[in-house]
Design a protein around this motif. Structure first.
Motif, PDB file in Angstrom:
ATOM      1  N   ASN A 303       0.264  11.922  -0.746  1.00  0.00           N
ATOM      2  CA  ASN A 303       1.161  12.018  -1.948  1.00  0.00           C
ATOM      3  C   ASN A 303       0.921  11.431  -3.153  1.00  0.00           C
ATOM      4  OD1 ASN A 303       2.231  13.903   0.026  1.00  0.00           O
ATOM      5  ND2 ASN A 303       4.312  13.352  -0.409  1.00  0.00           N
ATOM      6  N   GLY A 304      -0.519  11.086  -3.429  1.00  0.00           N
ATOM      7  CA  GLY A 304      -0.834  10.411  -4.634  1.00  0.00           C
ATOM      8  C   GLY A 304      -0.702   8.901  -4.492  1.00  0.00           C
ATOM      9  N   VAL A 305      -0.313   8.347  -3.408  1.00  0.00           N
ATOM     10  CA  VAL A 305      -0.087   6.937  -3.262  1.00  0.00           C
ATOM     11  C   VAL A 305      -1.226   6.357  -2.361  1.00  0.00           C
ATOM     12  CG1 VAL A 305       1.685   5.144  -2.602  1.00  0.00           C
ATOM     13  CG2 VAL A 305       2.256   7.357  -3.510  1.00  0.00           C
ATOM     14  N   VAL A 306      -1.759   5.257  -2.955  1.00  0.00           N
ATOM     15  CA  VAL A 306      -2.624   4.712  -1.916  1.00  0.00           C
ATOM     16  C   VAL A 306      -2.152   3.961  -0.731  1.00  0.00           C
ATOM     17  CG1 VAL A 306      -4.427   2.761  -1.813  1.00  0.00           C
ATOM     18  CG2 VAL A 306      -4.169   4.385  -4.054  1.00  0.00           C
ATOM     19  N   THR A 307      -2.579   4.557   0.421  1.00  0.00           N
ATOM     20  CA  THR A 307      -2.078   3.795   1.656  1.00  0.00           C
ATOM     21  C   THR A 307      -3.245   3.374   2.675  1.00  0.00           C
ATOM     22  OG1 THR A 307      -2.361   5.837   3.007  1.00  0.00           O
ATOM     23  CG2 THR A 307      -0.415   5.520   1.707  1.00  0.00           C
ATOM     24  N   LEU A 308      -2.990   2.446   3.656  1.00  0.00           N
ATOM     25  CA  LEU A 308      -3.826   1.838   4.235  1.00  0.00           C
ATOM     26  C   LEU A 308      -3.933   2.071   5.525  1.00  0.00           C
ATOM     27  CD1 LEU A 308      -3.654  -1.833   2.977  1.00  0.00           C
ATOM     28  CD2 LEU A 308      -5.279  -0.278   2.193  1.00  0.00           C
ATOM     29  N   ASP A 309      -4.906   1.977   6.434  1.00  0.00           N
ATOM     30  CA  ASP A 309      -4.956   2.363   7.669  1.00  0.00           C
ATOM     31  C   ASP A 309      -4.319   0.988   8.575  1.00  0.00           C
ATOM     32  OD1 ASP A 309      -6.338   4.735   7.256  1.00  0.00           O
ATOM     33  OD2 ASP A 309      -8.304   4.153   8.129  1.00  0.00           O
ATOM     34  N   LYS A 310      -3.955   1.375   9.717  1.00  0.00           N
ATOM     35  CA  LYS A 310      -3.395   0.248  10.459  1.00  0.00           C
ATOM     36  C   LYS A 310      -4.460  -0.502  10.817  1.00  0.00           C
ATOM     37  CE  LYS A 310      -3.333   2.562  15.181  1.00  0.00           C
ATOM     38  NZ  LYS A 310      -2.629   2.953  16.123  1.00  0.00           N
ATOM     39  N   GLU A 311      -4.295  -1.781  11.217  1.00  0.00           N
ATOM     40  CA  GLU A 311      -5.503  -2.745  11.513  1.00  0.00           C
ATOM     41  C   GLU A 311      -5.270  -2.862  13.291  1.00  0.00           C
ATOM     42  OE1 GLU A 311      -5.095  -6.399   9.586  1.00  0.00           O
ATOM     43  OE2 GLU A 311      -6.122  -5.705   7.844  1.00  0.00           O
TER      44      GLU A 311
END
Length: 311
Positions: A303-311
Motif C-alpha cells: 500500500n505504498g509503505v515500506v515494510t520489512l520481513d519477519k526475522e
C-alpha cells in the motif's frame, strides 16, 4: 521540529543501546570535525584519527548497498566515533555514497548524551541530506536497523506458537511490483518481481487461516506524493497484523507499536520519502485469512509503505 527531535532521540537510543563502551556527549567541535572527515579511499579507510576523534569501522564487513529502480547504486558506511584522548563513545558517523555524485554525504549521529543544540544541528543535516540525495534517509534507516538490531524482533513482537501467523497482511492490501504496477496480496505468487531496493523476486507466499485482528495506521507524507490507488488527499492507509515489522525513522518497529508522530517511509516514484503517522487503530476488523511473503532483501512496499520481513 519537536517531533523530529523525539524521533531522532528514539533512533539513537536504538542505535547506541548495544554499545558497552563508556559514553559521553559529543562536543560541538567534535561534531563539526566528524562531518569534516575526508577519505582517500572509503573502502580501505576503516580506522583513523582526525579532529580529536577516532573513526572505527569493521573492515571485514561490506557496506550496506542499495539499488533502486533508478539504477543508481547507494552505499552506507558506518563508523563508530570515540574521543581520541579518553576513548569514550560519542556517536556514529554515517557516510552515504551514490553513483550520481562523487562527493559522499557525511552525517554525524550523536548519542543520547549530546546537548540539545547539537541535536538541532543533526536534524538540519538530516533534512539537508534528504534534499541532496534521493533515498538517503531510507537507506540510512534501513542500514541502522540491520546493523544494530542484533537479530532481535521488532518492538512489540510476541513469542509463541502463533508467531508465524502474526506477521501478515489481509487479502485486499496491494503489493508494489517492479514494473510500477500493483497486485493484490492474495494474487501474489512465487517468482513475482516486486519493488524494493532494486527488483526482487518473491521466494515464498504463505496463506494463514483462522481469526486475525487487523491494525490500521493512517499516514501523511511529509512532501507531496505521486497519486496511487491508495492515496486520498495525500493520506495513505496501511493494514496488517499487529506484529508485522515496519521500517521507521527509529528503526524496525511492529505495526501495533506505531503511534501518532512516528515517521515511516512511503514510495514516491523511484525513491522513498518520510511520512508521518497521524492516526492508529488496533483491531479495526477481523479477517479469516492473512498472507505473508518472503523476499530476497527483507523488504517490500505494501500500500505504498515500506515494510520489512519477519526475522
Amino acid at each position: 521540529m519537536k517531533k523530529l527531535l523525539y524521533v531522532s532521540l528514539a533512533l539513537l537510543m536504538h542505535v547506541t543501546a548495544w554499545a558497552q563502551e563508556e559514553k559521553r556527549g559529543i562536543t560541538t567541535a567534535e561534531f563539526t570535525a566528524a562531518k569534516a572527515a575526508t577519505f582517500k579511499n572509503i573502502e580501505k579507510d576503516s580506522y583513523f584519527k582526525s579532529g580529536g576523534l577516532v573513526f572505527d569501522r569493521n573492515d571485514e564487513k561490506p557496506p550496506y548497498t542499495f539499488k533502486f529502480s533508478d539504477g543508481l547504486e547507494r552505499k552506507v558506511y558506518l563508523y563508530s566515533l570515540f574521543g581520541a584522548e579518553d576513548m569514550k563513545s560519542v556517536g556514529t558517523l554515517a557516510v552515504f555514497t551514490w553513483s550520481k555524485s562523487p562527493k559522499p554525504l557525511l552525517v554525524c549521529i550523536p548519542n543520547t548524551l549530546a546537548d540539545k543544540a547539537i541535536w538541532g544541528q543533526y536534524i538540519d543535516d538530516l533534512k539537508d541530506g534528504a534534499k541532496q540525495a534521493d533515498g538517503f534517509a531510507v537507506c540510512l534507516a534501513f542500514a541502522l536497523s540491520r546493523e544494530f538490531s542484533g537479530g532481535t524482533k521488532a518492538e512489540g513482537e510476541k513469542a509463541g506458537e502463533k508467531d508465524h501467523n502474526e506477521f501478515c497482511f489481509p487479502a485486499d492490501t496491494y503489493v508494489s511490483l517492479a514494473n510500477g504496477l500493483e497486485k493484490r496480496m492474495d494474487a501474489i505468487l512465487p517468482g513475482d518481481e516486486i519493488a524494493g531496493f532494486g527488483t526482487q523476486t518473491v521466494a515464498k507466499v504463505t496463506t494463514h487461516y483462522g481469526s486475525f485482528a487487523i491494525s490500521q495506521v493512517v499516514i501523511r507524507p511529509v512532501e507531496s506524493m505521486l497519486a496511487t490507488a491508495h492515496t486520498a488527499h495525500t493520506l495513505v492507509t496501511l493494514e496488517a497484523t499487529a506484529n508485522h515489522p515496519i521500517l521507521t525513522a527509529a528503526g524496525r518497529k511492529a505495526m501495533g507499536s506505531l503511534t501518532k508522530g512516528d515517521y515511516v517511509f512511503v514510495a514516491n516514484g523511484r525513491s522513498y520519502q518520510l511520512a508521518e503517522v497521524i492516526a492508529t487503530q488496533a483491531n479495526v476488523r477481523q479477517t479469516s485469512r492473512v498472507y505473508s511473503i518472503d523476499t530476497r532483501n527483507g523488504m517490500s512496499v505494501i500500500n505504498g509503505v515500506v515494510t520489512l520481513d519477519k526475522e
